[in-house]
Design a protein around this motif. Structure first.
Motif, PDB file in Angstrom:
ATOM      1  N   VAL A  43       0.527  -0.603   0.304  1.00  0.00           N
ATOM      2  CA  VAL A  43      -0.392   0.004   0.007  1.00  0.00           C
ATOM      3  C   VAL A  43       0.630   1.519  -0.187  1.00  0.00           C
ATOM      4  O   VAL A  43       2.313   1.371   0.768  1.00  0.00           O
ATOM      5  CB  VAL A  43      -1.220  -0.403   1.521  1.00  0.00           C
ATOM      6  CG1 VAL A  43      -1.558   1.030   1.408  1.00  0.00           C
ATOM      7  CG2 VAL A  43      -2.064  -1.557   1.862  1.00  0.00           C
ATOM      8  N   CYS A  77      -4.109   4.265   4.948  1.00  0.00           N
ATOM      9  CA  CYS A  77      -4.838   3.754   3.617  1.00  0.00           C
ATOM     10  C   CYS A  77      -4.635   2.052   4.612  1.00  0.00           C
ATOM     11  O   CYS A  77      -3.283   2.191   4.909  1.00  0.00           O
ATOM     12  CB  CYS A  77      -4.157   4.005   2.906  1.00  0.00           C
ATOM     13  SG  CYS A  77      -5.321   3.385   1.658  1.00  0.00           S
ATOM     14  N   THR A 106      -0.401   9.269   5.875  1.00  0.00           N
ATOM     15  CA  THR A 106      -0.373  11.143   5.370  1.00  0.00           C
ATOM     16  C   THR A 106      -0.516  11.657   6.394  1.00  0.00           C
ATOM     17  O   THR A 106      -1.478  11.764   7.326  1.00  0.00           O
ATOM     18  CB  THR A 106      -1.233  11.495   4.311  1.00  0.00           C
ATOM     19  OG1 THR A 106      -0.933  10.215   3.327  1.00  0.00           O
ATOM     20  CG2 THR A 106      -1.561  12.581   4.019  1.00  0.00           C
ATOM     21  N   SER A 146      -8.539   6.953  -3.161  1.00  0.00           N
ATOM     22  CA  SER A 146      -8.097   8.329  -2.191  1.00  0.00           C
ATOM     23  C   SER A 146      -8.987   8.304  -1.321  1.00  0.00           C
ATOM     24  O   SER A 146     -10.531   7.748  -1.854  1.00  0.00           O
ATOM     25  CB  SER A 146      -8.212   8.772  -3.330  1.00  0.00           C
ATOM     26  OG  SER A 146      -9.378   9.287  -4.016  1.00  0.00           O
ATOM     27  N   TRP A 206      -9.602   2.822   5.171  1.00  0.00           N
ATOM     28  CA  TRP A 206      -8.658   4.829   5.915  1.00  0.00           C
ATOM     29  C   TRP A 206      -8.739   4.507   7.202  1.00  0.00           C
ATOM     30  O   TRP A 206     -10.218   4.318   7.639  1.00  0.00           O
ATOM     31  CB  TRP A 206      -9.962   5.217   5.282  1.00  0.00           C
ATOM     32  CG  TRP A 206      -8.941   6.107   3.859  1.00  0.00           C
ATOM     33  CD1 TRP A 206      -9.313   5.881   2.659  1.00  0.00           C
ATOM     34  CD2 TRP A 206      -7.476   6.584   3.358  1.00  0.00           C
ATOM     35  NE1 TRP A 206      -8.382   5.694   1.684  1.00  0.00           N
ATOM     36  CE2 TRP A 206      -7.421   6.756   1.723  1.00  0.00           C
ATOM     37  CE3 TRP A 206      -5.945   7.303   4.078  1.00  0.00           C
ATOM     38  CZ2 TRP A 206      -6.297   7.214   0.945  1.00  0.00           C
ATOM     39  CZ3 TRP A 206      -5.595   7.453   3.361  1.00  0.00           C
ATOM     40  CH2 TRP A 206      -5.467   7.675   2.197  1.00  0.00           C
ATOM     41  N   GLY A 215      -1.117   1.772   4.580  1.00  0.00           N
ATOM     42  CA  GLY A 215       0.387   2.263   3.823  1.00  0.00           C
ATOM     43  C   GLY A 215       1.653   2.750   5.077  1.00  0.00           C
ATOM     44  O   GLY A 215       1.330   3.422   6.458  1.00  0.00           O
ATOM     45  N   CYS A 220      -4.041   7.090  -2.311  1.00  0.00           N
ATOM     46  CA  CYS A 220      -3.554   5.517  -1.613  1.00  0.00           C
ATOM     47  C   CYS A 220      -3.518   4.958  -3.176  1.00  0.00           C
ATOM     48  O   CYS A 220      -4.437   4.902  -3.250  1.00  0.00           O
ATOM     49  CB  CYS A 220      -4.735   5.611  -1.523  1.00  0.00           C
ATOM     50  SG  CYS A 220      -4.041   3.463   0.096  1.00  0.00           S
ATOM     51  N   GLN A 236       1.329   5.267   0.222  1.00  0.00           N
ATOM     52  CA  GLN A 236       0.405   6.893  -0.016  1.00  0.00           C
ATOM     53  C   GLN A 236       1.530   8.705  -0.189  1.00  0.00           C
ATOM     54  O   GLN A 236       2.528   7.698   0.314  1.00  0.00           O
ATOM     55  CB  GLN A 236       0.103   7.398   2.017  1.00  0.00           C
ATOM     56  CG  GLN A 236      -1.313   6.177   1.867  1.00  0.00           C
ATOM     57  CD  GLN A 236      -1.522   6.109   3.135  1.00  0.00           C
ATOM     58  OE1 GLN A 236      -1.008   5.347   3.842  1.00  0.00           O
ATOM     59  NE2 GLN A 236      -1.992   7.808   3.483  1.00  0.00           N
ATOM     60  N   TYR A 266      -3.009   0.337  -4.320  1.00  0.00           N
ATOM     61  CA  TYR A 266      -1.647  -0.257  -3.611  1.00  0.00           C
ATOM     62  C   TYR A 266      -1.584  -1.739  -4.688  1.00  0.00           C
ATOM     63  O   TYR A 266      -2.092  -1.102  -6.124  1.00  0.00           O
ATOM     64  CB  TYR A 266      -3.491  -1.146  -2.902  1.00  0.00           C
ATOM     65  CG  TYR A 266      -4.899  -1.512  -3.341  1.00  0.00           C
ATOM     66  CD1 TYR A 266      -5.525  -0.037  -3.643  1.00  0.00           C
ATOM     67  CD2 TYR A 266      -4.922  -2.443  -4.000  1.00  0.00           C
ATOM     68  CE1 TYR A 266      -6.609  -0.135  -4.630  1.00  0.00           C
ATOM     69  CE2 TYR A 266      -5.941  -2.396  -4.481  1.00  0.00           C
ATOM     70  CZ  TYR A 266      -7.192  -1.636  -4.933  1.00  0.00           C
ATOM     71  OH  TYR A 266      -8.035  -1.514  -5.703  1.00  0.00           O
TER      72      TYR A 266
END
Lengths: 114, 113
Positions: free
Chosen positions: B4, B92, B107, B76, B36, B104, B23, B6, B25
Motif C-alpha cells: 500500500v 490507507c 499522510t 483516495s 482509511w 500505507g 492511496c 501513500q 495498492y
C-alpha cells in the motif's frame, strides 16, 4: 466503557529486561491482534489469534511471545528487550477474521527501551 | 506481496475546504477490503471509512468519501468541509485473508484555521 484496553500505556525499561503488555476486549470478539508502530509511524501486524488459536505469525523475533488465556485477552511478552523494540504496540480485536468486520484498536502502549 | 503506497507524507488544508488524500495498492486478489484509518495526536486508531472491492459504489460517511478505482488500484479519501478536529495522520490499509491489515506509510494532514 472501554472496548479494547491495554496496560500499561507507557513502559520504560532497560535493555535485556523482560516485559509484558496486557490487552483485554469486552466486545465479545473472536479475533485479536498485535500491531507494532515504529518511530516513523509505520504500522505492521505481528500476531493474530482467533478463539485462542494463533492464525497469523509474521516475521517477528522469537523473543516476542503472544499468549491468549481466553478469547477476551491477548498478552504480549517480550524477552531480552533491545533498543529496536522501542515502538508503540497496538492491540486490536474484531468479531471474525474477515475485512467485513471492523478492527477496534486499543489506545496503544508506548515502549521505550534504554 | 501486497503493498500500500501513500505518496503524500504531509498535506495541509484550510478549515472548511476540501482535501483529497491519495492511496494506491498492489494485489493479485479479486476480492478484498480497503480502509482509511485516522490517528489523531491521542494516537488512537479510528476507522474512518471502508470499501468492499466487489462493490462498485464508492463508500461515503458524512464528510468523508472515497474514490475507488479498482482497475487502477487506487483508493483516495476526500474530506469535505475540513474541520480542525480532522488534523491527524491518515492511513490507507488493505485487508488480506485472515484479516491481516497492511498499512500505507501514512499522510499527516493539518487543518489550518
Amino acid at each position: 466503557d472501554t472496548a479494547v484496553s491495554q496496560t500499561p500505556k507507557y513502559l520504560v525499561t532497560q535493555m535485556g529486561n523482560d516485559k509484558s503488555i496486557k490487552c483485554e476486549q469486552n466486545l465479545g470478539h473472536d479475533t485479536m491482534y498485535w500491531y507494532k508502530q515504529d518511530s516513523k509511524k509505520f504500522l505492521k501486524i505481528m500476531f493474530s489469534y482467533n478463539n485462542k488459536e494463533l492464525i497469523i505469525n509474521e516475521t517477528v523475533p522469537n523473543r516476542f511471545s503472544p499468549k491468549s488465556p481466553d478469547k477476551a485477552h491477548l498478552n504480549l511478552h517480550i524477552n531480552s528487550l533491545e533498543l529496536g523494540d522501542s515502538a508503540v504496540y497496538f492491540c486490536a480485536s474484531s468479531r471474525r477474521t474477515s475485512g467485513a468486520y471492523e478492527q477496534y484498536f486499543g489506545p496503544g502502549t508506548r515502549l521505550t527501551v534504554t | 506481496a501486497q503493498t500500500v503506497t501513500q505518496s503524500q507524507p504531509e498535506m495541509s488544508v484550510q478549515e472548511a475546504e476540501t482535501v483529497t488524500l491519495s492511496c494506491t495498492y498492489d494485489t493479485s486478489e479479486s476480492n478484498y477490503y480497503l480502509f482509511w484509518y485516522k490517528q489523531p495526536p491521542s494516537r488512537q486508531m479510528i476507522l474512518v471509512i471502508r470499501q468492499e472491492a466487489y462493490k462498485q459504489q464508492n463508500a461515503t460517511e458524512n464528510r468523508f468519501s472515497v474514490n475507488f478505482q479498482k482497475a487502477a488500484k487506487s483508493f483516495s479519501l476526500k474530506i469535505s468541509d475540513s474541520q480542525l478536529g480532522d488534523t491527524a495522520m491518515y492511513f490507507c490499509a488493505y485487508e488480506t485473508s485472515g484479516s491481516r491489515l497492511t498499512f500505507g506509510e501514512g499522510t499527516q494532514l493539518t487543518v489550518n484555521p
